[in-house]
Scaffold this motif. Structure first.
Motif, PDB file in Angstrom:
ATOM      1  N   CYS A  13       0.852  -1.113  -0.182  1.00  0.00           N
ATOM      2  CA  CYS A  13       0.110   0.111   0.108  1.00  0.00           C
ATOM      3  C   CYS A  13       0.786   1.320   0.110  1.00  0.00           C
ATOM      4  CB  CYS A  13      -0.793   0.041   1.197  1.00  0.00           C
ATOM      5  SG  CYS A  13      -2.261  -1.174   1.079  1.00  0.00           S
ATOM      6  N   THR A  17       0.711   4.156  -2.822  1.00  0.00           N
ATOM      7  CA  THR A  17       0.680   5.422  -2.538  1.00  0.00           C
ATOM      8  C   THR A  17       1.739   6.420  -2.924  1.00  0.00           C
ATOM      9  OG1 THR A  17      -0.557   4.768  -0.475  1.00  0.00           O
ATOM     10  CG2 THR A  17       0.200   7.145  -0.713  1.00  0.00           C
ATOM     11  N   ILE A 143      -6.346   1.120  -6.066  1.00  0.00           N
ATOM     12  CA  ILE A 143      -6.484   0.301  -4.477  1.00  0.00           C
ATOM     13  C   ILE A 143      -6.391   1.756  -3.678  1.00  0.00           C
ATOM     14  CG2 ILE A 143      -5.106  -0.775  -2.704  1.00  0.00           C
ATOM     15  CD1 ILE A 143      -3.823  -2.498  -4.733  1.00  0.00           C
ATOM     16  N   ILE A 144      -5.525   2.546  -3.905  1.00  0.00           N
ATOM     17  CA  ILE A 144      -5.621   3.693  -3.004  1.00  0.00           C
ATOM     18  C   ILE A 144      -6.960   4.406  -3.576  1.00  0.00           C
ATOM     19  CG2 ILE A 144      -4.510   5.757  -2.457  1.00  0.00           C
ATOM     20  CD1 ILE A 144      -2.921   3.173  -1.751  1.00  0.00           C
ATOM     21  N   GLY A 146      -9.707   3.420  -4.221  1.00  0.00           N
ATOM     22  CA  GLY A 146     -11.048   2.720  -3.543  1.00  0.00           C
ATOM     23  C   GLY A 146     -11.283   3.030  -2.196  1.00  0.00           C
ATOM     24  N   THR A 147     -10.208   3.144  -1.466  1.00  0.00           N
ATOM     25  CA  THR A 147     -10.121   3.578  -0.048  1.00  0.00           C
ATOM     26  C   THR A 147     -10.589   4.945  -0.131  1.00  0.00           C
ATOM     27  OG1 THR A 147      -7.642   4.215   0.137  1.00  0.00           O
ATOM     28  CG2 THR A 147      -8.285   2.244   0.616  1.00  0.00           C
ATOM     29  N   ILE A 150     -14.359   5.044  -0.442  1.00  0.00           N
ATOM     30  CA  ILE A 150     -15.016   4.541   0.788  1.00  0.00           C
ATOM     31  C   ILE A 150     -15.055   5.519   1.669  1.00  0.00           C
ATOM     32  CG2 ILE A 150     -15.033   2.767   2.615  1.00  0.00           C
ATOM     33  CD1 ILE A 150     -13.936   0.743   0.541  1.00  0.00           C
ATOM     34  N   GLY A 151     -14.054   6.122   1.850  1.00  0.00           N
ATOM     35  CA  GLY A 151     -13.976   7.198   2.780  1.00  0.00           C
ATOM     36  C   GLY A 151     -14.776   8.473   2.627  1.00  0.00           C
ATOM     37  N   LYS A 161     -22.735  -1.151   6.062  1.00  0.00           N
ATOM     38  CA  LYS A 161     -21.558  -1.832   5.324  1.00  0.00           C
ATOM     39  C   LYS A 161     -22.143  -2.379   4.010  1.00  0.00           C
ATOM     40  CE  LYS A 161     -18.652  -3.743   8.999  1.00  0.00           C
ATOM     41  NZ  LYS A 161     -17.785  -4.739   9.492  1.00  0.00           N
ATOM     42  N   THR A 168     -20.223   1.852  -3.574  1.00  0.00           N
ATOM     43  CA  THR A 168     -18.881   1.702  -4.052  1.00  0.00           C
ATOM     44  C   THR A 168     -18.874   0.842  -5.361  1.00  0.00           C
ATOM     45  OG1 THR A 168     -17.874   1.586  -1.862  1.00  0.00           O
ATOM     46  CG2 THR A 168     -16.532   0.838  -3.800  1.00  0.00           C
TER      47      THR A 168
END
Length: 206
Positions: A13, A17, A143-144, A146-147, A150-151, A161, A168
């Protein structure tokens, strides 16, 4: 996560990033912005020398532009909670409108004749495209991103959830379709831009 382990996941990760930010994407954004919008407005001349190295006007203004770019980016990053509102309300619609106009122009108003495919792409188009294009970075950055998505969803007060997962998935599919269309338009734009560039390759991928 289980396959890589805790340390492996953290390192992976971290790599994604850094690749999607300070090591590649941000410097590329600075260089591309300067080469497209600024460099043609500068008169090329020598300014002064340092240790036998000549500082040209382009190099000097590139440094000034980069410093201003990074300063603004740093200020914005200090207030992450406001980025979504700023991008979503103002920058997003402007960017989407410009890209839409560019896509329509690429499809219906070609800039010139179709260029000849290079020999390397004739034999290994997938490999060259994967290494030299945005595809590799997009895969790592997904991947980043995606977070971040979600945030952002949770930041709007959605904590369930199942709802977070549903939104998402909807955002991912719709964004994937939109990006596919944009990439096809960019491919067509590049296909007919060889005459404008005089047969030369673009600068910094632009």
């Amino acid at each position: 996560g289980r396959a890589l382990g805790r340390i492996g996941c953290i390192l992976f990760c971290l790599f994604c990033t850094l690749s999607a930010g300070p090591l590649y994407a941000i410097p590329r954004s600075v260089g591309t912005s300067f080469d497209i919008g600024i460099v043609n407005l500068i008169v090329q001349r020598d300014l002064f020398s340092i240790g036998g190295y000549t500082i040209t006007s382009v190099l000097f203004y590139r440094f000034v532009f980069s410093a201003c770019f990074f300063f603004i980016a740093t200020i914005i990053s200090l207030y992450p909670g406001k980025i979504l509102d700023i991008v979503g309300k103002y920058l997003g619609p402007i960017k989407i409108t410009i890209i839409f106009i560019l896509c329509i122009a690429a499809i219906f108003i070609p800039a010139g004749a179709s260029s000849v495919v290079s020999e390397s792409y004739k034999s290994q188009a997938f490999g060259d495209g994967l290494i030299g294009g945005y595809q590799t970075l997009d895969t790592l950055g997904a991947i980043i991103f995606g977070t971040i998505i979600i945030g952002a969803i949770r930041g709007k007060g959605i904590q369930d959830k199942s709802l977070v997962k549903r939104y998402t998935i909807i955002l991912s599919i719709s964004t994937g379709i939109l990006l596919s269309f944009i990439y096809v338009c960019l491919f067509k734009l590049g296909l007919h831009s060889s005459d404008i560039l005089g047969g030369k390759e673009g600068i910094n991928g632009a």
